[in-house]
Design a protein around this motif. Structure first.
Motif, PDB file in Angstrom:
ATOM      1  N   ALA A 234       7.941   1.868  10.377  1.00 12.56           N
ATOM      2  CA  ALA A 234       7.062   2.772   9.621  1.00 12.56           C
ATOM      3  C   ALA A 234       7.633   3.205   8.275  1.00 12.56           C
ATOM      4  O   ALA A 234       6.873   3.549   7.362  1.00 12.56           O
TER       5      ALA A 234
ATOM      6  N   GLN B 125       2.267  -4.193   3.381  1.00 12.67           N
ATOM      7  CA  GLN B 125       1.078  -4.214   4.225  1.00 12.67           C
ATOM      8  C   GLN B 125       1.206  -5.302   5.285  1.00 12.67           C
ATOM      9  O   GLN B 125       1.415  -6.471   4.971  1.00 12.67           O
TER      10      GLN B 125
ATOM     11  N   ASP C  88       3.159  -0.585   6.162  1.00 11.28           N
ATOM     12  CA  ASP C  88       1.833  -0.032   6.449  1.00 11.28           C
ATOM     13  C   ASP C  88       1.196  -0.974   7.475  1.00 11.28           C
ATOM     14  O   ASP C  88       0.629  -2.005   7.108  1.00 11.28           O
ATOM     15  N   TYR C  89       1.308  -0.614   8.758  1.00 10.26           N
ATOM     16  CA  TYR C  89       0.833  -1.473   9.859  1.00 10.26           C
ATOM     17  C   TYR C  89      -0.637  -1.199  10.127  1.00 10.26           C
ATOM     18  O   TYR C  89      -1.028  -0.062  10.392  1.00 10.26           O
ATOM     19  N   GLN C  90      -1.467  -2.240  10.049  1.00  5.20           N
ATOM     20  CA  GLN C  90      -2.912  -2.097  10.203  1.00  5.20           C
ATOM     21  C   GLN C  90      -3.433  -3.103  11.234  1.00  5.20           C
ATOM     22  O   GLN C  90      -3.789  -4.231  10.877  1.00  5.20           O
TER      23      GLN C  90
ATOM     24  N   LYS D  53       4.455   0.516   0.351  1.00  3.83           N
ATOM     25  CA  LYS D  53       4.856  -0.061   1.633  1.00  3.83           C
ATOM     26  C   LYS D  53       4.316  -1.482   1.758  1.00  3.83           C
ATOM     27  O   LYS D  53       3.320  -1.840   1.128  1.00  3.83           O
TER      28      LYS D  53
ATOM     29  N   ALA E 261       0.874  -1.172   0.000  1.00  2.00           N
ATOM     30  CA  ALA E 261       0.000   0.000   0.000  1.00  2.00           C
ATOM     31  C   ALA E 261       0.902   1.210   0.000  1.00  2.00           C
ATOM     32  O   ALA E 261       1.716   1.369   0.909  1.00  2.00           O
TER      33      ALA E 261
END
Length: 337
Positions: free
Chosen positions: A60, A34, A64-66, A32, A29
């Motif tokens: 970071a 994901q 993309d840390y979710q 980056k 994403a």
């Protein structure tokens, strides 16, 4: 349990799907990588906080840390399958969950195998753990990055210390100790020397208040959160189960990272685990003082006597059948006691 052949075929399919569709763990994403993490814990759970406040900032630049909490995208117990299928990148997994796939992992969810938080780390980083990690990678397509400390379960009784002082398992003879209802938990209660009594957790406060049970076992934060100190008079710091979780990541995603990225993710996972560990230890220490202020006797028994007795009950039992030969001895040798 899914067979090795099926697991390896599934992993190959996951990697192939990622190459074709870009939808496996290696999805990106905004340039980056994901990393979606699914956990049944809340946003304020110490494990969640450590991942959000320590892990995420450290990666970071390229991740993309979710995170998702409270089992919102995958129900508790389904996260490992989701990673294996390529539908998820990360989770916080328990030894109990891994034991559903690989029974040998039950050793890490057994009474008095881990002595304390430091022992957990020593065991996880020791070569004895390599075959366990390799099995999870080869057959589930999941890499275990680091070990997180959840806390120590203690024995909590209605009787005062003057009425009943517990120093060895023999002192718990005849004590109706509420334990979770599964065979494994009931076995642990009996191994501690008590008379284990299955009871729904929602009924424990009332059960202690009325004398339906003499005691219960849980980490100190649970004793405080559920106000069980109101209906009990002592806590024996048996530390009979030092519970843990593993930070788990898709092996396909991991293999798609550069060496520098892998090093950063590993460092971030270790840092998050250490942060959570220290906060949990600090909390446990402060709760001892709180419980003493509430009038409870809080003391440590003869831990060597408990450890020796409990481990002897497991050796030769059905619960130890899957343990690799010699591993328990290696784990014990890494401890301080």
């Amino acid at each position: 349990m899914i067979t090795k052949l099926t697991r390896r075929a599934a992993i190959s399919a996951i990697v192939a799907a990622g190459v074709v569709a870009g939808s496996s763990g290696a999805s990106f994403a905004a340039d980056k990588i994901q990393l979606r993490l699914a956990t049944s814990g809340s946003e304020t759970d110490q494990r969640s906080v450590a991942m959000a406040e320590v892990f995420a900032p450290m990666v970071a630049d390229f991740v993309d840390y979710q995170p998702s909490y409270n089992g919102t995208i995958f129900a508790q117990g389904t996260e490992l399958d989701a990673i294996s299928r390529g539908n998820l990148e990360m989770s916080i997994a328990s030894a109990q969950e891994l034991a559903q796939f690989f029974p040998e992992f039950s050793i890490f969810a057994t009474g008095y195998v881990h002595q304390d938080a430091a022992h957990q780390v020593a065991v996880f980083n020791d070569p004895l753990m390599d075959p366990f990690k390799a099995t999870v990678e080869d057959e589930l397509g999941i890499k275990l990055l680091s070990v997180m400390y959840l806390g120590r379960r203690q024995v909590n009784l209605r009787q005062s210390k003057d009425e009943l002082t517990v120093m060895t398992p023999a002192d718990l003879a005849g004590v109706n100790l509420r334990m979770p209802g599964t065979d494994a938990w009931q076995f642990l209660g009996a191994a501690l020397g008590a008379a284990p009594t299955p009871m729904a957790f929602s009924e424990v406060y009332t059960g202690l208040s009325t004398g339906a049970v003499d005691g219960q076992d849980n980490p100190l934060p649970t004793v405080v959160d559920k106000k069980l100190y109101e209906v009990t008079k002592q806590i024996i710091l048996t530390s009979h189960l030092v519970d843990l979780n593993y930070i788990a990541i898709s092996k396909a995603v991991w293999d798609g990272m550069t060496a520098d990225q892998q090093a950063t993710v590993q460092k971030a996972a270790d840092a998050a685990a250490e942060s959570g560990r220290q906060k949990q230890l600090e909390l446990e220490g402060s709760l001892v003082s709180f419980l003493e202020e509430q009038g409870l006797d809080v003391y440590e028994p003869d831990l060597n006597a408990f450890r020796t007795h409990v481990q002897a009950q497991y050796v030769g039992s059905e619960f130890a059948e899957a343990w690799p030969e010699g591993v328990l001895e290696k784990i014990n040798a890494l401890g301080s006691n």
